[in-house]
Scaffold this motif. Structure first.
Motif, PDB file in Angstrom:
ATOM      1  N   ASP A   1     -38.997 -22.515  15.311  1.00  0.00           N
ATOM      2  CA  ASP A   1     -38.405 -22.690  16.629  1.00  0.00           C
ATOM      3  C   ASP A   1     -38.963 -21.611  17.547  1.00  0.00           C
ATOM      4  O   ASP A   1     -38.956 -20.423  17.203  1.00  0.00           O
ATOM      5  N   VAL A   2     -39.439 -22.006  18.710  1.00  0.00           N
ATOM      6  CA  VAL A   2     -39.942 -21.050  19.694  1.00  0.00           C
ATOM      7  C   VAL A   2     -38.734 -20.413  20.367  1.00  0.00           C
ATOM      8  O   VAL A   2     -37.815 -21.109  20.798  1.00  0.00           O
ATOM      9  N   THR A   3     -38.732 -19.091  20.428  1.00  0.00           N
ATOM     10  CA  THR A   3     -37.611 -18.378  21.034  1.00  0.00           C
ATOM     11  C   THR A   3     -38.040 -17.684  22.326  1.00  0.00           C
ATOM     12  O   THR A   3     -39.202 -17.302  22.492  1.00  0.00           O
TER      13      THR A   3
ATOM     14  N   GLY B   1     -34.432 -13.943  22.698  1.00  0.00           N
ATOM     15  CA  GLY B   1     -34.489 -14.339  21.297  1.00  0.00           C
ATOM     16  C   GLY B   1     -33.786 -15.648  21.005  1.00  0.00           C
ATOM     17  O   GLY B   1     -33.699 -16.065  19.854  1.00  0.00           O
ATOM     18  N   VAL B   2     -33.317 -16.334  22.030  1.00  0.00           N
ATOM     19  CA  VAL B   2     -32.624 -17.612  21.871  1.00  0.00           C
ATOM     20  C   VAL B   2     -33.661 -18.733  21.800  1.00  0.00           C
ATOM     21  O   VAL B   2     -34.659 -18.729  22.545  1.00  0.00           O
ATOM     22  N   ALA B   3     -33.414 -19.707  20.912  1.00  0.00           N
ATOM     23  CA  ALA B   3     -34.327 -20.843  20.790  1.00  0.00           C
ATOM     24  C   ALA B   3     -34.454 -21.568  22.125  1.00  0.00           C
ATOM     25  O   ALA B   3     -33.463 -21.811  22.817  1.00  0.00           O
ATOM     26  N   ILE B   4     -35.690 -21.919  22.482  1.00  0.00           N
ATOM     27  CA  ILE B   4     -35.951 -22.654  23.715  1.00  0.00           C
ATOM     28  C   ILE B   4     -35.710 -24.134  23.433  1.00  0.00           C
ATOM     29  O   ILE B   4     -36.228 -24.686  22.460  1.00  0.00           O
ATOM     30  N   MET B   5     -34.932 -24.762  24.293  1.00  0.00           N
ATOM     31  CA  MET B   5     -34.591 -26.165  24.105  1.00  0.00           C
ATOM     32  C   MET B   5     -35.573 -27.044  24.878  1.00  0.00           C
ATOM     33  O   MET B   5     -35.805 -26.830  26.070  1.00  0.00           O
ATOM     34  N   ALA B   6     -36.137 -28.033  24.178  1.00  0.00           N
ATOM     35  CA  ALA B   6     -37.028 -28.992  24.816  1.00  0.00           C
ATOM     36  C   ALA B   6     -36.199 -30.000  25.607  1.00  0.00           C
ATOM     37  O   ALA B   6     -36.620 -30.484  26.655  1.00  0.00           O
ATOM     38  N   ASP B   7     -35.035 -30.321  25.076  1.00  0.00           N
ATOM     39  CA  ASP B   7     -34.033 -31.128  25.754  1.00  0.00           C
ATOM     40  C   ASP B   7     -32.682 -30.701  25.197  1.00  0.00           C
ATOM     41  O   ASP B   7     -32.609 -29.728  24.442  1.00  0.00           O
TER      42      ASP B   7
ATOM     43  N   LEU C   1     -45.968 -15.764  22.687  1.00  0.00           N
ATOM     44  CA  LEU C   1     -45.948 -16.885  21.748  1.00  0.00           C
ATOM     45  C   LEU C   1     -46.893 -16.597  20.581  1.00  0.00           C
ATOM     46  O   LEU C   1     -46.585 -16.878  19.424  1.00  0.00           O
ATOM     47  N   ARG C   2     -48.017 -16.006  20.893  1.00  0.00           N
ATOM     48  CA  ARG C   2     -48.990 -15.618  19.861  1.00  0.00           C
ATOM     49  C   ARG C   2     -48.339 -14.667  18.857  1.00  0.00           C
ATOM     50  O   ARG C   2     -48.521 -14.807  17.645  1.00  0.00           O
TER      51      ARG C   2
END
Length: 138
Positions: A21-23, A28-34, A121-122
């Protein structure tokens, strides 16, 4: 019978891949796609066959550039480009990735562009693929 080491087969586990999960880089919170789905990247680990093949090839390319009796020439830019290539070689898919208002279809070239544009992100991807615990089932 003793402990069966096949339960810790990191090559097979890393080769199967795992979702990261991308944060958000600061919270540090997960990024929501939707509203129901996180943005996530599917990665193979450093112990995977794919990673090993890439790493051996990269080492061979570096060794081929060495000229006896001369110092190896490498730039900071080349080191960064090599790291981006390394991470892209371990990226096997994603979901929920959008950029500049449009969904981004997965490809190795698209992964390189994301990892170049977004250093945070890297870092997340590098840390995830290097941690064997992300691939082994407990």
């Amino acid at each position: 019978m003793g402990f069966d080491l096949s339960e810790l087969d990191t090559v097979a586990a890393a080769s199967a891949g795992a979702w990261m999960d991308v944060t958000h880089p600061t919270t540090g919170v997960a990024i929501m796609a939707d509203k129901d789905t996180t943005m996530a990247i599917n990665l193979v680990g450093d112990d995977s066959d794919v990673a090993r093949k890439y790493d051996l090839g990269a080492r061979n390319r570096r060794l081929a550039k060495i000229q006896p009796g001369r110092p190896a020439k490498v730039s900071a830019e080349q080191i960064e480009a090599d790291e981006i290539d390394r991470l892209a070689s371990r990226t096997i898919g994603w979901r929920g990735v959008a950029l500049d208002g449009a969904d981004v279809e997965f490809s190795a070239a698209a992964a390189k562009k994301l990892y170049t544009r977004f250093p945070w992100l890297r870092v997340q991807v590098a840390e995830f693929i290097e941690d064997r615990a992300n691939f082994l089932k407990v």
